[in-house]
Structures are given as structure tokens and as C-alpha cells.
Design a protein around this motif. Structure first.
Motif, PDB file in Angstrom:
ATOM      1  N   GLU A  85       0.813  -1.205   0.000  1.00 49.75           N
ATOM      2  CA  GLU A  85       0.000   0.000   0.000  1.00 49.75           C
ATOM      3  C   GLU A  85       0.856   1.268   0.000  1.00 49.75           C
ATOM      4  O   GLU A  85       0.375   2.357  -0.340  1.00 49.75           O
ATOM      5  N   SER A  86       2.135   1.141   0.351  1.00 46.80           N
ATOM      6  CA  SER A  86       3.042   2.293   0.367  1.00 46.80           C
ATOM      7  C   SER A  86       3.723   2.548  -0.971  1.00 46.80           C
ATOM      8  O   SER A  86       4.461   3.530  -1.126  1.00 46.80           O
ATOM      9  N   ASP A  87       3.504   1.692  -1.966  1.00 43.50           N
ATOM     10  CA  ASP A  87       4.143   1.873  -3.268  1.00 43.50           C
ATOM     11  C   ASP A  87       3.598   3.120  -3.966  1.00 43.50           C
ATOM     12  O   ASP A  87       2.436   3.502  -3.758  1.00 43.50           O
ATOM     13  N   PRO A  88       4.411   3.757  -4.821  1.00 40.04           N
ATOM     14  CA  PRO A  88       3.943   4.937  -5.562  1.00 40.04           C
ATOM     15  C   PRO A  88       2.716   4.611  -6.401  1.00 40.04           C
ATOM     16  O   PRO A  88       2.617   3.528  -6.989  1.00 40.04           O
ATOM     17  N   GLN A  89       1.796   5.538  -6.461  1.00 38.63           N
ATOM     18  CA  GLN A  89       0.594   5.333  -7.260  1.00 38.63           C
ATOM     19  C   GLN A  89       0.102   6.656  -7.811  1.00 38.63           C
ATOM     20  O   GLN A  89       0.439   7.728  -7.312  1.00 38.63           O
ATOM     21  N   ASP A  90      -0.689   6.553  -8.856  1.00 35.73           N
ATOM     22  CA  ASP A  90      -1.265   7.720  -9.502  1.00 35.73           C
ATOM     23  C   ASP A  90      -2.758   7.477  -9.674  1.00 35.73           C
ATOM     24  O   ASP A  90      -3.173   6.450 -10.219  1.00 35.73           O
ATOM     25  N   VAL A  91      -3.562   8.399  -9.162  1.00 37.01           N
ATOM     26  CA  VAL A  91      -5.008   8.322  -9.301  1.00 37.01           C
ATOM     27  C   VAL A  91      -5.420   9.300 -10.400  1.00 37.01           C
ATOM     28  O   VAL A  91      -5.232  10.503 -10.270  1.00 37.01           O
ATOM     29  N   VAL A  92      -5.967   8.778 -11.480  1.00 36.82           N
ATOM     30  CA  VAL A  92      -6.363   9.602 -12.620  1.00 36.82           C
ATOM     31  C   VAL A  92      -7.861   9.846 -12.542  1.00 36.82           C
ATOM     32  O   VAL A  92      -8.655   8.909 -12.583  1.00 36.82           O
ATOM     33  N   GLU A  93      -8.260  11.103 -12.425  1.00 40.50           N
ATOM     34  CA  GLU A  93      -9.653  11.463 -12.225  1.00 40.50           C
ATOM     35  C   GLU A  93     -10.106  12.481 -13.259  1.00 40.50           C
ATOM     36  O   GLU A  93      -9.300  13.249 -13.781  1.00 40.50           O
ATOM     37  N   ALA A  94     -11.405  12.505 -13.512  1.00 34.54           N
ATOM     38  CA  ALA A  94     -12.012  13.523 -14.367  1.00 34.54           C
ATOM     39  C   ALA A  94     -13.509  13.533 -14.111  1.00 34.54           C
ATOM     40  O   ALA A  94     -14.132  12.469 -13.967  1.00 34.54           O
ATOM     41  N   SER A  95     -14.075  14.729 -14.022  1.00 30.56           N
ATOM     42  CA  SER A  95     -15.520  14.900 -13.855  1.00 30.56           C
ATOM     43  C   SER A  95     -16.072  14.114 -12.682  1.00 30.56           C
ATOM     44  O   SER A  95     -17.146  13.502 -12.760  1.00 30.56           O
ATOM     45  N   GLY A  96     -15.325  14.083 -11.576  1.00 30.54           N
ATOM     46  CA  GLY A  96     -15.781  13.405 -10.381  1.00 30.54           C
ATOM     47  C   GLY A  96     -15.725  11.900 -10.439  1.00 30.54           C
ATOM     48  O   GLY A  96     -16.296  11.223  -9.571  1.00 30.54           O
ATOM     49  N   ARG A  97     -15.026  11.347 -11.429  1.00 30.33           N
ATOM     50  CA  ARG A  97     -14.946   9.897 -11.588  1.00 30.33           C
ATOM     51  C   ARG A  97     -13.487   9.484 -11.644  1.00 30.33           C
ATOM     52  O   ARG A  97     -12.653  10.176 -12.221  1.00 30.33           O
ATOM     53  N   ILE A  98     -13.167   8.346 -11.024  1.00 30.23           N
ATOM     54  CA  ILE A  98     -11.810   7.798 -11.107  1.00 30.23           C
ATOM     55  C   ILE A  98     -11.693   7.007 -12.406  1.00 30.23           C
ATOM     56  O   ILE A  98     -12.406   6.017 -12.611  1.00 30.23           O
ATOM     57  N   LEU A  99     -10.819   7.436 -13.277  1.00 29.04           N
ATOM     58  CA  LEU A  99     -10.646   6.784 -14.571  1.00 29.04           C
ATOM     59  C   LEU A  99      -9.744   5.572 -14.476  1.00 29.04           C
ATOM     60  O   LEU A  99      -9.946   4.572 -15.151  1.00 29.04           O
ATOM     61  N   THR A 100      -8.716   5.674 -13.649  1.00 27.55           N
ATOM     62  CA  THR A 100      -7.858   4.527 -13.379  1.00 27.55           C
ATOM     63  C   THR A 100      -6.970   4.864 -12.196  1.00 27.55           C
ATOM     64  O   THR A 100      -6.828   6.019 -11.803  1.00 27.55           O
ATOM     65  N   VAL A 101      -6.396   3.833 -11.625  1.00 23.80           N
ATOM     66  CA  VAL A 101      -5.341   3.966 -10.617  1.00 23.80           C
ATOM     67  C   VAL A 101      -4.178   3.096 -11.072  1.00 23.80           C
ATOM     68  O   VAL A 101      -4.379   1.952 -11.491  1.00 23.80           O
ATOM     69  N   ARG A 102      -2.977   3.650 -11.023  1.00 23.05           N
ATOM     70  CA  ARG A 102      -1.783   2.895 -11.402  1.00 23.05           C
ATOM     71  C   ARG A 102      -0.832   2.826 -10.220  1.00 23.05           C
ATOM     72  O   ARG A 102      -0.587   3.830  -9.551  1.00 23.05           O
ATOM     73  N   VAL A 103      -0.322   1.639  -9.970  1.00 27.12           N
ATOM     74  CA  VAL A 103       0.599   1.396  -8.867  1.00 27.12           C
ATOM     75  C   VAL A 103       1.877   0.805  -9.450  1.00 27.12           C
ATOM     76  O   VAL A 103       1.829  -0.026 -10.363  1.00 27.12           O
ATOM     77  N   TRP A 104       3.035   1.222  -8.896  1.00 28.03           N
ATOM     78  CA  TRP A 104       4.323   0.760  -9.419  1.00 28.03           C
ATOM     79  C   TRP A 104       5.185   0.146  -8.327  1.00 28.03           C
ATOM     80  O   TRP A 104       5.104   0.552  -7.161  1.00 28.03           O
ATOM     81  N   ALA A 105       6.034  -0.808  -8.744  1.00 28.35           N
ATOM     82  CA  ALA A 105       7.036  -1.372  -7.846  1.00 28.35           C
ATOM     83  C   ALA A 105       8.248  -1.800  -8.677  1.00 28.35           C
ATOM     84  O   ALA A 105       8.078  -2.335  -9.780  1.00 28.35           O
ATOM     85  N   PRO A 106       9.467  -1.579  -8.170  1.00 28.10           N
ATOM     86  CA  PRO A 106      10.642  -2.128  -8.847  1.00 28.10           C
ATOM     87  C   PRO A 106      10.496  -3.641  -8.944  1.00 28.10           C
ATOM     88  O   PRO A 106       9.978  -4.291  -8.023  1.00 28.10           O
TER      89      PRO A 106
END
Length: 304
Positions: free
Chosen positions: A183-204
Motif C-alpha cells: 500500500e506504500s508503493d507509488p501510485q497515480d489516481v487519474v480522475e475527471a468529472s468526479g470519476r476515477i478513470l484509473t489507478v496505477r501502482v508501481w514497484a521495482p
């Protein structure tokens, strides 16, 4: 702008992906220039996703009924290697730690080619194995499968042994994938118009491999008959094919709007730890949390 680019996903099945990004020198020398060039043409991550979506919809309605990609062009996603500092500029989402930053000199960038020809062939084979007879011929006529096999043979002849960088799942994310992340890994929450379009999580990839090997070792002792053990073993073997400096990305896709914030990585880890310690009550509780979150999503695949 992001909302417009992703709008075409509305009404389509939820699709999530697990991708591996490698440094340029991990690819054969004769492919490096094309991969780098394709990555440089990617204006933004949203534009790449939109282009791939539009291309897939176009193939479905293509005259002649051939649904397979031709391989004339192949999109490439680009991300930045962990630990490479870069100025925070132009992110498409609201995440604070996204490693997805491009560099004018290409230093520290990692690449994930779409490899649509190979992936389409694997998907078609899996579909045909599950159905037989007239239905299989109706869905993908043998003539089209043979034509696409010729494309696959051309790719294999040109590229040699090829690692498939992307795994996809519809109507939910396999529980085994969550074992790669914290849960501590870097992530990006992509949102638009009050909706979550995707979430991306990364790990080496080194961290991801340590985590999945830990899961395999514990399940092999505590629950050797569990189906998830086979999934984790296959996942380990797949990740071991890639360069040691690679990075793994979990892209939730549109299902993120239904489940985020998501504690699935923690629940999978706690479930495995409980099994290893003989705590069946704790393991059952972790599974119930996972099931309550994901079974309704998977049931949508059969909804009318």
C-alpha cells in the motif's frame, strides 16, 4: 482533456493490466531505435490509452471481419526508473509520487511495448481452447486465425524469443497480482468529472519478485493445494524473464472507480501471513474482505 481521452471506455468491460517496463538496453539492439522512437511519439499516457482503445474498436468493425491487429504500428508506454529524480510537471492524475516522467535525453526511462500481435494470438488461443465447434468458428473463423498466425511467425522470426510485457484481465484483478505490491508503493489516481478513470501502482521488479517469492514459499508450506499458488508460481516465472532494473505496473482501469481506495494488496498479504502462522480465522477474514470487494465486480460479467 483527460476525460475526453478516456470517455470511450464507458460501457466496455472492465479491463485491468499488469505491465513490465524495461530499460532500453534490455531490448535487442535492432529493436531499440524503433522502441525509443515510438515512446517519443507518445504525447501523453492518456493519448496512448485512447489510441489503443480506438484501434481495438476499429478492428471490431473492420470490413472483412478480421479482428486481429496487423502489427504495422505498435504503441509503446514510457515510464521513469525508480529513484531517478525529475521535476514534477504535467501529470495527468492527482498522484504525488508518479514515476511517469519523461526525459528529453531519455536517461532513466523504461519502455513497455504493446506487442498486440503476440497478445492477440495468445488471447485467441485461450478463447478457442475454452470453446469448440461451430461457436469457435463463428467467433474467430479459421481463415482469420491462420492469417494471424502468419503475422505471429513474422514477429517471432524478426524478434526472436520475445517476452510478453503485458498481462490483461477483464472483470476484476487476479488476487495473485496484488502480492506484488504494498500500500506504500507509488501510485497515480487519474480522475475527471468526479470519476476515477484509473489507478496505477508501481514497484521495482526486484521488490515485486521478493514479495511474490515470499508468497509462494509460504503458500507451498501452508496451503499447497490452493489454486492461487499456481497463479503465483506462473507470475514468478514470468517476472524472472525481465531485466533486473525493470518496473512493474498495475493499471486498474475503469474498475478503480468501483473499488478505490483499495486494500487488496494488504488483504492478500495478511491472508498469506495468517495461513503461514496457522491462523485460519485471520485468513478467512482476509478472504471475506477480498470477496466482498471483487465478487460483485466479477458477477457483472454475467449480468444482462
Amino acid at each position: 482533456m483527460t476525460g475526453n481521452l478516456y470517455r470511450g471506455q464507458a460501457g466496455l468491460p472492465f479491463s485491468s493490466t499488469l505491465r513490465v517496463y524495461e530499460p532500453l538496453d534490455a531490448f535487442p539492439e535492432d529493436q531499440q531505435a524503433a522502441i525509443k522512437s515510438a515512446g517519443e511519439r507518445a504525447v501523453s499516457r492518456a493519448a496512448v490509452e485512447n489510441a489503443e482503445l480506438l484501434a481495438s474498436l476499429g478492428r471490431i468493425t473492420r470490413p472483412g471481419g478480421d479482428p486481429f491487429p496487423t502489427g504495422r504500428t505498435d504503441l509503446v508506454r514510457v515510464t521513469r526508473a525508480p529513484g531517478v529524480p525529475v521535476e514534477d510537471a504535467g501529470k495527468e492524475g492527482s498522484g504525488k509520487e508518479s514515476p511517469r516522467e519523461e526525459s528529453a535525453d531519455g536517461v532513466g526511462l523504461l519502455y513497455c511495448p504493446s506487442q498486440l500481435v503476440l497478445r492477440a494470438g495468445l488471447a485467441a488461443n485461450a478463447l478457442i481452447e475454452g470453446i469448440h465447434g461451430p461457436l469457435a468458428e463463428l467467433l474467430i473463423p479459421e481463415e482469420q486465425r491462420d492469417r494471424h498466425q502468419e503475422r505471429i511467425d513474422m514477429v517471432n522470426a524478426r524478434d526472436g524469443i520475445t517476452r510478453v510485457h503485458t498481462r490483461a484481465s477483464t472483470w476484476g484483478i487476479p488476487f495473485s497480482w496484488f502480492s506484488l505490491f504494498l500500500e506504500s508503493d507509488p501510485q497515480d489516481v487519474v480522475e475527471a468529472s468526479g470519476r476515477i478513470l484509473t489507478v496505477r501502482v508501481w514497484a521495482p521488479i526486484s521488490d515485486a519478485l521478493d514479495r511474490v517469492r515470499y508468497a509462494v514459499a509460504n503458500l507451498a508450506l501452508a496451503a499447497p493445494d490452493l489454486d492461487m499458488l499456481d497463479d503465483l508460481t506462473q507470475l514468478t516465472e514470468w517476472l524472472e524473464l525481465f531485466h533486473a532494473d525493470s518496473m512493474v505496473e498495475l493499471d486498474y482501469g475503469a474498475v478503480a472507480d468501483k473499488v478505490y481506495p483499495d486494500d487488496s494488496p494488504m488483504d492478500v498479504r495478511l491472508g498469506i501471513e495468517c495461513l503461514a502462522e496457522g491462523d485460519m480465522t485471520g485468513a478467512a477474514a482476509a478472504y471475506r474482505r477480498l470477496a466482498s470487494r471483487w465478487i460483485p465486480i466479477r458477477q457483472l460479467a454475467r449480468a444482462s
